[in-house]
Design a protein around this motif. Structure first.
Motif, PDB file in Angstrom:
ATOM      1  N   GLU A 100       0.715  -1.201  -0.003  1.00 41.03           N
ATOM      2  CA  GLU A 100      -0.049  -0.052   0.062  1.00 41.03           C
ATOM      3  C   GLU A 100       0.868   1.244  -0.010  1.00 41.03           C
ATOM      4  O   GLU A 100       0.340   2.318  -0.766  1.00 41.03           O
ATOM      5  N   SER A 102       3.835   1.632  -1.411  1.00 36.07           N
ATOM      6  CA  SER A 102       4.269   1.820  -2.881  1.00 36.07           C
ATOM      7  C   SER A 102       3.007   2.375  -3.785  1.00 36.07           C
ATOM      8  O   SER A 102       3.492   3.064  -4.609  1.00 36.07           O
ATOM      9  N   LEU A 103       2.087   1.759  -3.441  1.00 36.02           N
ATOM     10  CA  LEU A 103       0.832   2.666  -4.282  1.00 36.02           C
ATOM     11  C   LEU A 103       0.828   3.963  -4.006  1.00 36.02           C
ATOM     12  O   LEU A 103       0.530   4.776  -4.989  1.00 36.02           O
ATOM     13  N   TYR A 106       3.152   5.800  -6.282  1.00 36.32           N
ATOM     14  CA  TYR A 106       2.759   5.639  -7.629  1.00 36.32           C
ATOM     15  C   TYR A 106       1.764   6.825  -7.904  1.00 36.32           C
ATOM     16  O   TYR A 106       1.684   7.512  -8.773  1.00 36.32           O
ATOM     17  N   VAL A 139      -8.235   3.878  -7.226  1.00 36.17           N
ATOM     18  CA  VAL A 139      -8.280   3.949  -5.946  1.00 36.17           C
ATOM     19  C   VAL A 139      -9.657   3.362  -5.459  1.00 36.17           C
ATOM     20  O   VAL A 139      -9.836   2.872  -4.269  1.00 36.17           O
ATOM     21  N   ALA A 153      -1.860   4.804   1.420  1.00 38.48           N
ATOM     22  CA  ALA A 153      -1.409   5.136   0.168  1.00 38.48           C
ATOM     23  C   ALA A 153      -1.753   6.668   0.092  1.00 38.48           C
ATOM     24  O   ALA A 153      -1.153   7.532  -0.482  1.00 38.48           O
ATOM     25  N   PHE A 251       7.425  -2.083  -4.241  1.00 36.17           N
ATOM     26  CA  PHE A 251       6.504  -3.077  -4.306  1.00 36.17           C
ATOM     27  C   PHE A 251       7.239  -4.283  -4.514  1.00 36.17           C
ATOM     28  O   PHE A 251       6.880  -5.345  -3.877  1.00 36.17           O
ATOM     29  N   HIS A 266      -5.904  -5.196  -5.729  1.00 36.11           N
ATOM     30  CA  HIS A 266      -4.444  -4.541  -5.856  1.00 36.11           C
ATOM     31  C   HIS A 266      -4.074  -4.478  -7.175  1.00 36.11           C
ATOM     32  O   HIS A 266      -3.803  -3.584  -7.717  1.00 36.11           O
ATOM     33  N   PHE A 270      -3.269  -1.361  -9.225  1.00 33.92           N
ATOM     34  CA  PHE A 270      -2.144  -0.708  -9.996  1.00 33.92           C
ATOM     35  C   PHE A 270      -2.306  -0.638 -11.640  1.00 33.92           C
ATOM     36  O   PHE A 270      -1.268   0.093 -11.967  1.00 33.92           O
ATOM     37  N   ILE A 273      -3.621   2.293 -12.424  1.00 27.81           N
ATOM     38  CA  ILE A 273      -2.516   3.374 -11.930  1.00 27.81           C
ATOM     39  C   ILE A 273      -1.386   3.751 -12.877  1.00 27.81           C
ATOM     40  O   ILE A 273      -1.036   4.725 -13.542  1.00 27.81           O
TER      41      ILE A 273
END
Length: 305
Positions: A100, A102-103, A106, A139, A153, A251, A266, A270, A273
């Motif tokens: 999360e 790392s999200l 991003y 999201v 995040a 990640f 997830h 991802f 994104i």
């Protein structure tokens, strides 16, 4: 590729590699509570940054940033935002929420673009709007799928986006402003170690533990200096795109080294994104150099991992 550009690219890869692999450090120190680790990171960063500024003869710039009035208020606000960002990141890594986190990094470039539009009135093209919409959709899908908002995040992305907005208005260099920020945070860090830990913390357990905590200073400073080299040799668009190496390594650490669960939701989030970032990056690369430098200002703000 010119020598300056090559040097800038290598510096950017170096700083993003350090930032991206920093979860290994914080995970290894999971026996140190997040607030205690944050306090040590603040104090040892101050020592390291202070030494660098003293050697470079630029301590007077730090003093200027701490003058009463607007500079001090802005530095205090930046200090509050970066301390929240650091604390949430450390807590996320130690608490098994690295995916999360790392999200969040991003999402950050797109959050920064949106803040630039709202706060500074920066113009956005159709692809930038589409990228922001796709990120929001990703999201939203993750929130619906997990039945909980990805707060880690969102806090990381928004806190650092706002931090970038504050830094944009500070008329001092990155190292000087960060030195001023940790100077303001140092009394709080000392107070926590004195009253909250009361001398029974990890620093007194042995030389190895003390050395690891001291290492948080250069771990914070070295990538920031590398980033300074990169920003001088590359366009901001290139800095922003290479910067995606940071959350990618985060990640990989979380999913493949720490063994955190990556759900289908997830992966869907991802995917949206990553698509958004690809669209925005493509739009940035097609712009002339000068416009790319302006539009990429927020993308280039170092995550201060």
């Amino acid at each position: 590729m010119s020598p300056t550009t090559l040097q800038g690219a290598m510096a950017m890869v170096g700083c993003c590699t350090i930032w991206g692999l920093s979860p290994l450090y914080y995970k290894y120190l999971d026996f140190v509570p997040p607030l205690e680790l944050l306090a040590h990171r603040t104090l040892w960063s101050l020592v390291f940054f202070g030494l660098i500024q003293a050697v470079r003869g630029r301590l007077h710039i730090v003093v200027q940033a701490l003058r009463p009035g607007r500079p001090l208020v802005l530095c205090a606000l930046a200090a509050m935002l970066i301390s929240v960002n650091w604390f949430v990141f450390i807590s996320a890594i130690q608490g098994g929420r690295g995916v999360e986190a790392s999200l969040g990094y991003y999402i950050f470039p797109l959050v920064a673009v949106a803040i630039g539009r709202v706060v500074f009135g920066e113009r956005l093209g159709p692809l930038a709007w589409l990228a922001i919409a796709l990120a929001c959709l990703g999201v939203t899908l993750l929130t619906v799928g997990l039945r909980a908002a990805p707060w880690v995040a969102l806090i990381l992305a928004i806190s650092f986006g706002l931090y970038g907005a504050v830094k944009k208005t500070l008329l001092v260099g990155a190292l000087a402003s960060v030195t001023a920020e940790v100077t303001l945070l140092a009394p709080l860090a000392l107070a926590w170690l004195w009253f909250g830990v009361q001398g029974a913390g990890a620093f007194g357990q042995g030389w190895a533990e003390a050395g690891l905590l001291i290492f948080s200073g250069p771990l914070t400073a070295v990538p920031l200096m590398l980033f300074g080299t990169a920003s001088r040799g590359l366009t901001m668009a290139s800095v922003g795109i290479i910067g995606y190496l940071n959350p990618t390594l985060q990640f990989i650490c979380a999913a493949f080294i720490f063994g955190e669960v990556v759900t289908g939701w997830h992966l869907v989030a991802f995917a949206f994104i990553w698509t958004a970032l690809a669209l925005y990056s493509g739009a940035m690369l097609r712009r002339p150099r000068k416009r790319a430098q302006v539009a990429g200002t927020f993308d280039a703000v170092p995550p201060s991992r």
